[in-house]
Design a protein around this motif. Structure first.
Motif, PDB file in Angstrom:
ATOM      1  N   ASP A   1     -13.775  21.537 -90.808  1.00  0.00           N
ATOM      2  CA  ASP A   1     -12.603  21.461 -89.945  1.00  0.00           C
ATOM      3  C   ASP A   1     -12.949  20.604 -88.725  1.00  0.00           C
ATOM      4  O   ASP A   1     -14.029  20.739 -88.135  1.00  0.00           O
ATOM      5  CB  ASP A   1     -12.195  22.869 -89.506  1.00  0.00           C
ATOM      6  CG  ASP A   1     -11.092  22.847 -88.472  1.00  0.00           C
ATOM      7  OD1 ASP A   1      -9.925  22.703 -88.859  1.00  0.00           O
ATOM      8  OD2 ASP A   1     -11.428  22.968 -87.278  1.00  0.00           O
ATOM      9  N   GLU A   2     -12.027  19.716 -88.341  1.00  0.00           N
ATOM     10  CA  GLU A   2     -12.304  18.776 -87.255  1.00  0.00           C
ATOM     11  C   GLU A   2     -12.691  19.474 -85.953  1.00  0.00           C
ATOM     12  O   GLU A   2     -13.654  19.069 -85.289  1.00  0.00           O
ATOM     13  CB  GLU A   2     -11.072  17.905 -86.999  1.00  0.00           C
ATOM     14  CG  GLU A   2     -10.711  16.967 -88.122  1.00  0.00           C
ATOM     15  CD  GLU A   2      -9.453  16.196 -87.791  1.00  0.00           C
ATOM     16  OE1 GLU A   2      -9.431  15.505 -86.769  1.00  0.00           O
ATOM     17  OE2 GLU A   2      -8.481  16.314 -88.551  1.00  0.00           O
ATOM     18  N   ASP A   3     -11.944  20.496 -85.583  1.00  0.00           N
ATOM     19  CA  ASP A   3     -12.221  21.175 -84.316  1.00  0.00           C
ATOM     20  C   ASP A   3     -13.571  21.875 -84.350  1.00  0.00           C
ATOM     21  O   ASP A   3     -14.336  21.824 -83.375  1.00  0.00           O
ATOM     22  CB  ASP A   3     -11.113  22.177 -84.004  1.00  0.00           C
ATOM     23  CG  ASP A   3      -9.792  21.506 -83.682  1.00  0.00           C
ATOM     24  OD1 ASP A   3      -9.820  20.342 -83.242  1.00  0.00           O
ATOM     25  OD2 ASP A   3      -8.737  22.143 -83.876  1.00  0.00           O
ATOM     26  N   ALA A   4     -13.879  22.525 -85.469  1.00  0.00           N
ATOM     27  CA  ALA A   4     -15.162  23.217 -85.590  1.00  0.00           C
ATOM     28  C   ALA A   4     -16.324  22.228 -85.518  1.00  0.00           C
ATOM     29  O   ALA A   4     -17.357  22.499 -84.883  1.00  0.00           O
ATOM     30  CB  ALA A   4     -15.217  24.005 -86.901  1.00  0.00           C
ATOM     31  N   LEU A   5     -16.151  21.063 -86.152  1.00  0.00           N
ATOM     32  CA  LEU A   5     -17.216  20.061 -86.124  1.00  0.00           C
ATOM     33  C   LEU A   5     -17.383  19.484 -84.725  1.00  0.00           C
ATOM     34  O   LEU A   5     -18.506  19.255 -84.262  1.00  0.00           O
ATOM     35  CB  LEU A   5     -16.909  18.950 -87.128  1.00  0.00           C
ATOM     36  CG  LEU A   5     -17.989  17.871 -87.278  1.00  0.00           C
ATOM     37  CD1 LEU A   5     -19.321  18.479 -87.699  1.00  0.00           C
ATOM     38  CD2 LEU A   5     -17.553  16.819 -88.290  1.00  0.00           C
ATOM     39  N   MET A   6     -16.289  19.269 -84.003  1.00  0.00           N
ATOM     40  CA  MET A   6     -16.381  18.755 -82.638  1.00  0.00           C
ATOM     41  C   MET A   6     -17.133  19.726 -81.742  1.00  0.00           C
ATOM     42  O   MET A   6     -17.973  19.319 -80.922  1.00  0.00           O
ATOM     43  CB  MET A   6     -14.986  18.472 -82.090  1.00  0.00           C
ATOM     44  CG  MET A   6     -14.975  18.008 -80.629  1.00  0.00           C
ATOM     45  SD  MET A   6     -15.988  16.523 -80.326  1.00  0.00           S
ATOM     46  CE  MET A   6     -15.016  15.276 -81.184  1.00  0.00           C
ATOM     47  N   LEU A   7     -16.875  21.020 -81.898  1.00  0.00           N
ATOM     48  CA  LEU A   7     -17.595  22.013 -81.105  1.00  0.00           C
ATOM     49  C   LEU A   7     -19.081  21.979 -81.427  1.00  0.00           C
ATOM     50  O   LEU A   7     -19.928  22.098 -80.532  1.00  0.00           O
ATOM     51  CB  LEU A   7     -17.026  23.412 -81.356  1.00  0.00           C
ATOM     52  CG  LEU A   7     -15.574  23.655 -80.934  1.00  0.00           C
ATOM     53  CD1 LEU A   7     -15.205  25.110 -81.179  1.00  0.00           C
ATOM     54  CD2 LEU A   7     -15.349  23.274 -79.483  1.00  0.00           C
ATOM     55  N   ALA A   8     -19.411  21.830 -82.706  1.00  0.00           N
ATOM     56  CA  ALA A   8     -20.816  21.767 -83.105  1.00  0.00           C
ATOM     57  C   ALA A   8     -21.497  20.534 -82.513  1.00  0.00           C
ATOM     58  O   ALA A   8     -22.646  20.607 -82.039  1.00  0.00           O
ATOM     59  CB  ALA A   8     -20.929  21.762 -84.630  1.00  0.00           C
ATOM     60  N   LEU A   9     -20.826  19.402 -82.541  1.00  0.00           N
ATOM     61  CA  LEU A   9     -21.384  18.191 -81.938  1.00  0.00           C
ATOM     62  C   LEU A   9     -21.601  18.383 -80.443  1.00  0.00           C
ATOM     63  O   LEU A   9     -22.608  17.922 -79.881  1.00  0.00           O
ATOM     64  CB  LEU A   9     -20.452  17.001 -82.188  1.00  0.00           C
ATOM     65  CG  LEU A   9     -20.310  16.527 -83.636  1.00  0.00           C
ATOM     66  CD1 LEU A   9     -19.193  15.497 -83.754  1.00  0.00           C
ATOM     67  CD2 LEU A   9     -21.617  15.945 -84.157  1.00  0.00           C
ATOM     68  N   ALA A  10     -20.659  19.076 -79.791  1.00  0.00           N
ATOM     69  CA  ALA A  10     -20.799  19.337 -78.355  1.00  0.00           C
ATOM     70  C   ALA A  10     -22.011  20.210 -78.073  1.00  0.00           C
ATOM     71  O   ALA A  10     -22.741  19.989 -77.096  1.00  0.00           O
ATOM     72  CB  ALA A  10     -19.531  20.005 -77.833  1.00  0.00           C
ATOM     73  N   ARG A  11     -22.243  21.221 -78.902  1.00  0.00           N
ATOM     74  CA  ARG A  11     -23.416  22.086 -78.708  1.00  0.00           C
ATOM     75  C   ARG A  11     -24.716  21.279 -78.826  1.00  0.00           C
ATOM     76  O   ARG A  11     -25.634  21.443 -78.013  1.00  0.00           O
ATOM     77  CB  ARG A  11     -23.410  23.210 -79.751  1.00  0.00           C
ATOM     78  CG  ARG A  11     -22.244  24.180 -79.626  1.00  0.00           C
ATOM     79  CD  ARG A  11     -22.354  25.299 -80.662  1.00  0.00           C
ATOM     80  NE  ARG A  11     -21.101  26.016 -80.829  1.00  0.00           N
ATOM     81  CZ  ARG A  11     -20.669  26.983 -80.021  1.00  0.00           C
ATOM     82  NH1 ARG A  11     -21.404  27.344 -78.985  1.00  0.00           N
ATOM     83  NH2 ARG A  11     -19.516  27.587 -80.259  1.00  0.00           N
ATOM     84  N   LEU A  12     -24.773  20.404 -79.821  1.00  0.00           N
ATOM     85  CA  LEU A  12     -25.987  19.596 -79.996  1.00  0.00           C
ATOM     86  C   LEU A  12     -26.132  18.586 -78.854  1.00  0.00           C
ATOM     87  O   LEU A  12     -27.252  18.335 -78.384  1.00  0.00           O
ATOM     88  CB  LEU A  12     -25.940  18.876 -81.346  1.00  0.00           C
ATOM     89  CG  LEU A  12     -25.993  19.768 -82.588  1.00  0.00           C
ATOM     90  CD1 LEU A  12     -26.014  18.913 -83.853  1.00  0.00           C
ATOM     91  CD2 LEU A  12     -27.229  20.677 -82.563  1.00  0.00           C
ATOM     92  N   HIS A  13     -25.027  18.015 -78.418  1.00  0.00           N
ATOM     93  CA  HIS A  13     -25.093  17.052 -77.319  1.00  0.00           C
ATOM     94  C   HIS A  13     -25.625  17.716 -76.051  1.00  0.00           C
ATOM     95  O   HIS A  13     -26.491  17.163 -75.344  1.00  0.00           O
ATOM     96  CB  HIS A  13     -23.712  16.452 -77.066  1.00  0.00           C
ATOM     97  CG  HIS A  13     -23.689  15.412 -75.996  1.00  0.00           C
ATOM     98  ND1 HIS A  13     -23.459  15.711 -74.670  1.00  0.00           N
ATOM     99  CD2 HIS A  13     -23.877  14.060 -76.050  1.00  0.00           C
ATOM    100  CE1 HIS A  13     -23.502  14.604 -73.953  1.00  0.00           C
ATOM    101  NE2 HIS A  13     -23.745  13.586 -74.758  1.00  0.00           N
ATOM    102  N   ALA A  14     -25.125  18.903 -75.755  1.00  0.00           N
ATOM    103  CA  ALA A  14     -25.575  19.613 -74.554  1.00  0.00           C
ATOM    104  C   ALA A  14     -27.050  19.973 -74.639  1.00  0.00           C
ATOM    105  O   ALA A  14     -27.734  20.051 -73.607  1.00  0.00           O
ATOM    106  CB  ALA A  14     -24.740  20.882 -74.358  1.00  0.00           C
ATOM    107  N   ALA A  15     -27.545  20.157 -75.869  1.00  0.00           N
ATOM    108  CA  ALA A  15     -28.954  20.501 -76.068  1.00  0.00           C
ATOM    109  C   ALA A  15     -29.842  19.264 -76.196  1.00  0.00           C
ATOM    110  O   ALA A  15     -31.048  19.380 -76.406  1.00  0.00           O
ATOM    111  CB  ALA A  15     -29.101  21.366 -77.318  1.00  0.00           C
ATOM    112  N   GLY A  16     -29.246  18.060 -76.070  1.00  0.00           N
ATOM    113  CA  GLY A  16     -30.025  16.826 -76.190  1.00  0.00           C
ATOM    114  C   GLY A  16     -30.450  16.521 -77.610  1.00  0.00           C
ATOM    115  O   GLY A  16     -31.410  15.776 -77.830  1.00  0.00           O
TER     116      GLY A  16
END
Length: 306
Positions: A216-231
């Motif tokens: 799901d697009e929204d779920a994937l965007m949230l996952a990308l955000a989590r990884l981005h915040a973690a570097g």
């Protein structure tokens, strides 16, 4: 002094025309199928073939409900960007293109109609545009929905001409012109447990990986955000997250890469990142403040392909 004609309000025709055009656009958007290949095991590769893979083919596994008279090869693009053609020979073969000149609001049904057309068309015939009937068969009715595509990726368009056949000068010139414009591409083999379809391309100054994901697009965007915040939103040294685009109901993360490295050199890093991303998708905790900022930044760099 009288008012300048340039500043004089014009009749409401232009406004009415804009409203009519907007209404048509809204109706077309409402009729379009948001995720046309949903439910097919090959969904991610079908999206890739339609949107950015230059030259690839795959022999389709047709549904048992189709009275198959001849085999069908799915192709990125055919000569003239036609919807389908039947190649003559001792055993005629149907070819169906996914990058076409004319399409409906449901590309999956277009492809289904083209496949069925190849079964009764005369060898040598071509189909400029698919003609789908309301309520007609969808792609999942025509091919095996659980089958992956056994793809052959080409770095040219020589497959447009049967092996051993000498093309006429005009066809040969067209193939050569297409070959000059092609960008080297490869599908990364990330193993049987990989999620989605990761495609590498050499764009010249940079190489890229475009990773079509089925979540799901929204779920994937949230996952990308989590990884981005973690570097962790990268594929290691020589890579950089470039952004993402939305198409056919899916979200496609894009990474810029060092073009000097062979696509196979990115496989291990892609596997590692894929595992992190899948784990991040499974997290259902609320985003932290830093993750929310990452999400907003990622969304601002997202584009939609139609």
């Amino acid at each position: 002094m009288g008012k300048s004609k340039r500043n004089t309000p014009k009749p409401g025709g232009n406004r009415a025309q804009r409203l009519a055009e907007r209404k048509v656009a809204q109706e077309q958007a409402a009729q379009s199928v948001v995720r046309p290949f949903e439910g097919l095991a090959a969904e991610c590769d079908l999206v890739a073939l339609r949107e950015f893979v230059p030259s690839a083919t795959a022999t389709l596994k047709l549904s048992a409900d189709v009275a198959a008279e001849r085999s069908v090869v799915l192709s990125t693009v055919l000569p003239g960007a036609v919807a389908a053609l039947v190649r003559a020979g001792e055993q005629p073969v149907g070819y169906v293109g996914v990058q076409v000149q004319t399409q409906s609001e449901d590309p999956a049904s277009d492809i289904a109609a083209s496949i069925l057309w190849t079964q009764s068309a005369e060898p040598g015939d071509s189909l400029t545009a698919a003609s789908i009937a309301p309520g007609g068969p969808r792609l999942a009715d025509v091919i095996d929905p659980g089958a992956d595509l056994e793809l052959t990726v080409h770095q040219d368009f020589d497959w447009w001409v049967p092996e051993g056949v000498q093309p006429d000068p005009q066809v040969a010139a067209t193939i050569e012109q297409a070959k000059q414009a092609i960008m080297p591409s490869a599908r990364l083999d990330l193993g049987p447990d990989a999620v989605g379809a990761a495609w590498w391309v050499d764009a010249g100054e940079k190489a890229h990986i475009r990773w079509v994901r089925p979540e799901d697009e929204d779920a994937l965007m949230l996952a990308l955000a989590r990884l981005h915040a973690a570097g962790a939103l990268q594929l290691g040294e020589g890579s950089r997250f470039a952004g993402s685009f939305r198409t056919h109901g899916l979200l496609v993360p894009v990474f810029d890469l060092d073009p000097e490295r062979h696509p196979d050199e990115w496989v291990d890093a892609a596997k590692e990142f894929g595992a992190k991303l899948t784990a991040a998708v499974a997290v259902d905790a609320p985003l932290t403040a830093e993750e929310r900022r990452s999400r907003d930044g990622l969304r601002s760099r997202q584009v939609t392909l139609r």
